[in-house]
Motif scaffolding. Structure first.
Motif, PDB file in Angstrom:
ATOM      1  N   UNK A  36      42.210  65.814  48.483  1.00 56.26           N
ATOM      2  CA  UNK A  36      41.737  65.916  49.858  1.00 56.26           C
ATOM      3  C   UNK A  36      42.844  65.632  50.855  1.00 56.26           C
ATOM      4  N   UNK A  37      42.480  65.274  52.069  1.00 57.49           N
ATOM      5  CA  UNK A  37      43.448  64.862  53.073  1.00 57.49           C
ATOM      6  C   UNK A  37      44.560  65.861  53.298  1.00 57.49           C
ATOM      7  N   UNK A  38      45.779  65.352  53.322  1.00 55.60           N
ATOM      8  CA  UNK A  38      46.946  66.175  53.632  1.00 55.60           C
ATOM      9  C   UNK A  38      47.182  67.248  52.581  1.00 55.60           C
ATOM     10  N   UNK A  39      46.947  66.921  51.303  1.00 51.92           N
ATOM     11  CA  UNK A  39      47.202  67.879  50.225  1.00 51.92           C
ATOM     12  C   UNK A  39      46.305  69.108  50.362  1.00 51.92           C
ATOM     13  N   UNK A  40      45.027  68.877  50.634  1.00 52.82           N
ATOM     14  CA  UNK A  40      44.095  69.996  50.769  1.00 52.82           C
ATOM     15  C   UNK A  40      44.416  70.812  52.013  1.00 52.82           C
ATOM     16  N   UNK A  41      44.723  70.119  53.122  1.00 50.15           N
ATOM     17  CA  UNK A  41      45.091  70.841  54.346  1.00 50.15           C
ATOM     18  C   UNK A  41      46.349  71.680  54.135  1.00 50.15           C
ATOM     19  N   UNK A  42      47.349  71.120  53.462  1.00 50.31           N
ATOM     20  CA  UNK A  42      48.606  71.835  53.256  1.00 50.31           C
ATOM     21  C   UNK A  42      48.393  73.095  52.431  1.00 50.31           C
ATOM     22  N   UNK A  43      47.582  73.003  51.380  1.00 51.45           N
ATOM     23  CA  UNK A  43      47.321  74.177  50.550  1.00 51.45           C
ATOM     24  C   UNK A  43      46.593  75.254  51.354  1.00 51.45           C
ATOM     25  N   UNK A  44      45.597  74.854  52.132  1.00 48.96           N
ATOM     26  CA  UNK A  44      44.854  75.825  52.930  1.00 48.96           C
ATOM     27  C   UNK A  44      45.722  76.432  54.029  1.00 48.96           C
ATOM     28  N   UNK A  45      46.561  75.606  54.645  1.00 50.67           N
ATOM     29  CA  UNK A  45      47.433  76.112  55.704  1.00 50.67           C
ATOM     30  C   UNK A  45      48.435  77.124  55.144  1.00 50.67           C
ATOM     31  N   UNK A  46      49.022  76.813  54.005  1.00 50.11           N
ATOM     32  CA  UNK A  46      49.961  77.746  53.375  1.00 50.11           C
ATOM     33  C   UNK A  46      49.255  79.039  52.993  1.00 50.11           C
ATOM     34  N   UNK A  47      48.062  78.916  52.397  1.00 52.57           N
ATOM     35  CA  UNK A  47      47.308  80.109  52.031  1.00 52.57           C
ATOM     36  C   UNK A  47      46.941  80.938  53.252  1.00 52.57           C
ATOM     37  N   UNK A  48      46.568  80.268  54.343  1.00 47.95           N
ATOM     38  CA  UNK A  48      46.217  80.980  55.559  1.00 47.95           C
ATOM     39  C   UNK A  48      47.378  81.770  56.136  1.00 47.95           C
TER      40      UNK A  48
END
Length: 263
Positions: A36-48
């Motif tokens: 969760x947290x930063x790790x999940x955001x980073x993966x979604x941001x990169x994918x986006x």
């Protein structure tokens, strides 16, 4: 000598690579979701950022417009970070603003729509993960798409029959469509053991149908663009948009359902 269907032979030859890459993608997504947290955001941001670049490519955008799409999406993505405002109305407004900005600057409504097409699922998944039981809810939204794909694949291969949309995706059948819906429904019912609310279980077959609609929509975009895949980043799979086409429409609807159920 009849060597069979060349396209089928190519798909069978690619199967080990597809399976290996698919398992790796699920493992990465699962780890980020768990953390969760930063790790999940980073993966979604990169994918986006990768997806909006591929979206622009499917609409024949120039290279500078592809980059501009990514820059425009960076603003709402940054606001959604755990150290910033997070997923909320501010991020939603910035997604809309970035979309209008792209449409005006590039004079292309399609490029403006692409920012929303990619930004809204990111917002929705982060919103789901941020709930009290967010790990379960985000996993449900993501994995129901995986279950739909698996059920559709095996039902389509085992039963075959009438084509679902032959002009868009010749390999998809009604048997696969129904198999995907059933598989997703059974998967959601299983999650009730870990606390998934029954209204979400009941809605899951509808979301499974929406997931397959997202797959067909991206197939239509690729046919219109005259390409086989949205990109070539993932061996045996194509682009990131190819892998997440079902999740794009499902995630916002899943988040909306969770908000309504919570009330």
């Amino acid at each position: 000598m009849n060597r069979g269907d060349p396209s089928l032979e190519r798909r069978n030859a690619d199967l080990p690579v597809r399976a290996a890459v698919g398992i790796a993608l699920i493992a990465v997504a699962g780890c980020a979701l768990w953390l969760g947290g930063f790790a999940f955001w980073l993966l979604l941001a990169l994918g986006g950022l990768l997806m909006v670049h591929e979206w622009a490519g499917l609409h024949s955008a120039r290279f500078e417009h592809k980059r501009l799409s990514q820059y425009a999406l960076m603003v709402p993505l940054a606001i959604m970070a755990p150290v910033a405002a997070g997923p909320g109305f501010l991020a939603l407004g910035l997604i809309a603003g970035a979309g209008f900005f792209m449409a005006i600057v590039t004079r292309s409504g399609a490029l403006g729509a692409g920012v929303a097409y990619v930004g809204l699922p990111v917002l929705a998944l982060l919103l789901l993960r941020g709930q009290e039981n967010g790990l379960l809810l985000a996993f449900w939204a993501m994995a129901l798409v995986w279950a739909t794909d698996i059920g559709a694949y095996f039902a389509g291969r085992a039963i075959g029959g009438a084509k679902l949309a032959p002009a868009i995706s010749p390999n998809k059948t009604w048997a696969g469509f129904i198999g995907g819906v059933i598989c997703a429904g059974l998967f959601a019912a299983l999650l009730t053991r870990w606390g998934l609310a029954w209204p979400l279980v009941v809605a899951t077959p509808v979301l499974a149908a929406v997931s397959q609609g997202g797959d067909l929509y991206e197939s239509w975009l690729k046919r219109r663009a005259g390409v086989k895949d949205s990109g070539n980043l993932l061996p045996g799979h194509g682009g990131v948009l190819d892998r997440l086409d079902g999740l794009v429409p499902v995630a916002p609807l899943a988040a909306l359902l969770v908000v309504l159920v919570a009330r």
